[in-house]
Design an enzyme around this catalytic site. Structure first.
Site, mmCIF file in Angstrom:
data_model
loop_
_atom_site.group_PDB
_atom_site.id
_atom_site.type_symbol
_atom_site.label_atom_id
_atom_site.label_comp_id
_atom_site.label_asym_id
_atom_site.label_seq_id
_atom_site.Cartn_x
_atom_site.Cartn_y
_atom_site.Cartn_z
ATOM 1 N N THR A 72 23.660 35.268 20.264
ATOM 2 C CA THR A 72 24.432 34.548 21.293
ATOM 3 C C THR A 72 23.602 34.435 22.571
ATOM 4 O O THR A 72 23.542 33.382 23.203
ATOM 5 C CB THR A 72 25.752 35.304 21.582
ATOM 6 N N ASN A 151 27.230 28.368 9.483
ATOM 7 C CA ASN A 151 27.703 29.712 9.155
ATOM 8 C C ASN A 151 28.916 29.712 8.231
ATOM 9 O O ASN A 151 29.120 30.655 7.474
ATOM 10 C CB ASN A 151 28.043 30.487 10.436
ATOM 11 N N GLN A 179 21.758 31.936 10.687
ATOM 12 C CA GLN A 179 22.218 32.087 9.300
ATOM 13 C C GLN A 179 21.134 31.836 8.274
ATOM 14 O O GLN A 179 21.207 32.348 7.160
ATOM 15 C CB GLN A 179 23.402 31.135 9.038
ATOM 16 N N HIS A 201 21.185 41.067 12.646
ATOM 17 C CA HIS A 201 22.158 41.657 11.710
ATOM 18 C C HIS A 201 22.568 40.714 10.590
ATOM 19 O O HIS A 201 23.418 41.056 9.764
ATOM 20 C CB HIS A 201 23.399 42.156 12.461
ATOM 21 N N THR A 237 14.523 46.716 30.313
ATOM 22 C CA THR A 237 13.721 47.565 29.420
ATOM 23 C C THR A 237 14.056 47.257 27.959
ATOM 24 O O THR A 237 15.222 47.192 27.579
ATOM 25 C CB THR A 237 14.004 49.050 29.727
ATOM 26 N N CYS A 323 34.056 35.515 13.536
ATOM 27 C CA CYS A 323 34.529 35.615 14.926
ATOM 28 C C CYS A 323 35.801 34.803 15.151
ATOM 29 O O CYS A 323 36.408 34.887 16.187
ATOM 30 C CB CYS A 323 33.443 35.200 15.902
HETATM 31 N N1 PLP Z 1 24.951 31.529 15.551
HETATM 32 C C1 PLP Z 1 25.438 31.534 14.306
HETATM 33 C C2 PLP Z 1 25.178 30.354 13.421
HETATM 34 C C3 PLP Z 1 26.157 32.623 13.819
HETATM 35 O O1 PLP Z 1 26.640 32.610 12.578
HETATM 36 C C4 PLP Z 1 26.388 33.715 14.687
HETATM 37 C C5 PLP Z 1 27.189 34.882 14.228
HETATM 38 O O2 PLP Z 1 28.026 34.797 13.371
HETATM 39 C C6 PLP Z 1 25.865 33.660 15.985
HETATM 40 C C7 PLP Z 1 25.154 32.559 16.375
HETATM 41 C C8 PLP Z 1 26.107 34.763 16.958
HETATM 42 O O3 PLP Z 1 25.512 35.949 16.573
HETATM 43 P P1 PLP Z 1 25.760 37.285 17.437
HETATM 44 O O4 PLP Z 1 27.252 37.513 17.414
HETATM 45 O O5 PLP Z 1 25.006 38.324 16.717
HETATM 46 O O6 PLP Z 1 25.290 37.035 18.801
#
Ligand code: PLP
Length: 379
Positions: A72, A151, A179, A201, A237, A323
């Site tokens: 993000t 996603n 993704q 992640h 840092t 989310c």
């Molecule tokens: N972009 C895409 C396409 C995602 O699928 C996601 C998380 O699902 C994100 C951005 C955001 O990732 P994060 O929540 O690790 O910042």
């Protein structure tokens, strides 16, 4: 209850060797990477080693990698970094209707500050048309940001072709590859992007670490002002342990990408074959388009995806983006594809990963089919 995890697009487990690589940086190797003594140098060398591994994964120079706190943040840095550079927020940007909120929300924020925004649609398969992007470009367009893989449904976007039309006009291109990285080959030269987002992640690294690739020489406004970390673009840092973990995850992907793509495709198709053999009128979102090998987004008839998943608590999966699960806002991606609310309501996203087994797929398929038959019979 033994869970069957089919939500690898939401997040992946951290690979044991990643945990192992990270662990010393929570204890003995605590030096500040900016310190010039031995402990500091140890941390700094570990960070540079991780930078090299990620550079190898996406085919860029290590100096072109900016570590961030998450994908993000990397997306925010890409959009705001371009649109806020200069005297005042100005100019035009283009995004697509199927972007993650981590792109659409900063874009709307920039619009509130005075930038112009065009949101291009996608086709019925969930693919952005190059011609629509081209038609949206203006003389004051500064940035185009289109995700690499969606996603929710896993469709892969024609980034290279989009970059070609943008670069002909001197317009910068960013792609959110959160993704796709780790699931399919992603290299900055092949995509020809100016900026690229990576999420730790989503490919067996830790949460809370991301990367923005920034092509050498591209000036970006910082989001975090402070000391000169990360080429002066991202002060603060460095999170050594998480960066080391991300580097290790990149190394793992480099070693097994072809094999993992084949395995993912087989597992996904095995699941699809069983579900479609038993559930009539099962709809696959994005079917026929180029899709991530691990992602199966289906819509079951008659009942809602939420009800279906509630009936099978053993299965960890989502009805859409993790989310958004649990909220009442329908999927913007499915709406952009012209999927009716009735079909969208029946959607379940099943995403497989490195640890998924054929036995789990067979068990999950049986559980889902039984649950659907039970619920559909009482409609
Ligand atoms: N972009 C895409 C396409 C995602 O699928 C996601 C998380 O699902 C994100 C951005 C955001 O990732 P994060 O929540 O690790 O910042």
């Amino acid at each position: 209850m033994q869970e069957i995890y089919l939500d690898f697009n939401a997040t992946t487990p951290i690979a044991p060797s990643v945990v192992e690589a990270m662990t010393p940086f929570f204890s003995n190797h605590y030096g500040n990477p900016s310190s010039s003594h031995a402990l500091g140098r140890g941390s700094s060398e570990a960070i540079e080693d991780a930078r090299c591994k990620i550079g190898t994964l996406v085919g860029c120079d290590r100096d072109e990698i900016i570590f961030t706190g998450c994908a993000t943040e990397a997306n925010n840095l890409a959009l705001k970094g371009v649109m806020l550079s200069g005297d005042k927020p100005s100019g035009h940007m283009v995004i697509s209707a199927i972007e993650h909120a981590a792109i659409s929300e900063p874009a709307k924020f920039l619009q509130r500050l005075g930038c112009d925004l065009t949101v291009v649609p996608c086709d019925e398969y969930g693919v952005v048309r190059v011609a629509d992007v081209e038609a949206a470009l203006r003389s004051d367009t500064r940035l185009v940001s289109i995700m690499h893989a969606n996603n929710e449904i896993g469709t892969i976007q024609p980034i290279r072709a989009i970059t070609e039309v943008c670069h002909q006009r001197g317009i910068l291109v960013h792609s959110d590859a959160s993704q796709s990285t780790g699931k399919i080959p992603v290299t900055v030269d092949q995509l020809d992007v100016d900026m690229l987002t990576i999420a730790g992640h989503k490919f067996y690294g830790p949460k809370g670490i991301g990367v923005l690739f920034v092509r050498e020489g591209l000036p970006l406004e910082s989001l975090l002002h402070g000391a000169g970390h990360e080429s002066g673009i991202r002060a603060g840092t460095e999170n050594t342990a998480y960066i080391v973990g991300l580097g290790k995850a990149a190394e793992l992907v480099i070693g097994c990408l072809d094999e993992s793509m084949e395995k993912m495709t087989n597992l996904r198709d095995r699941l699809y074959d069983q579900l479609s053999g038993a559930i009539p009128r099962l709809h696959v979102h994005g079917y026929g388009a180029d899709r991530l090998p691990n992602t199966l987004s289906v819509s079951v008839p008659e009942i809602s995806g939420d009800d279906l998943l509630r009936r099978v608590p053993e299965i960890c999966a989502s009805t859409g983006a993790a989310c958004h699960s649990g909220d009442d806002i329908g999927s913007a991606t499915l709406a952009a594809m012209g999927i009716s609310p009735k079909v969208a309501r029946g959607t379940v996203r099943l995403s497989v990963g490195w640890t998924t087994s054929e036995e789990e797929i067979d068990k999950a398929a049986n559980l889902l089919i039984d649950a659907w038959e039970h619920l559909a019979a009482s409609v």
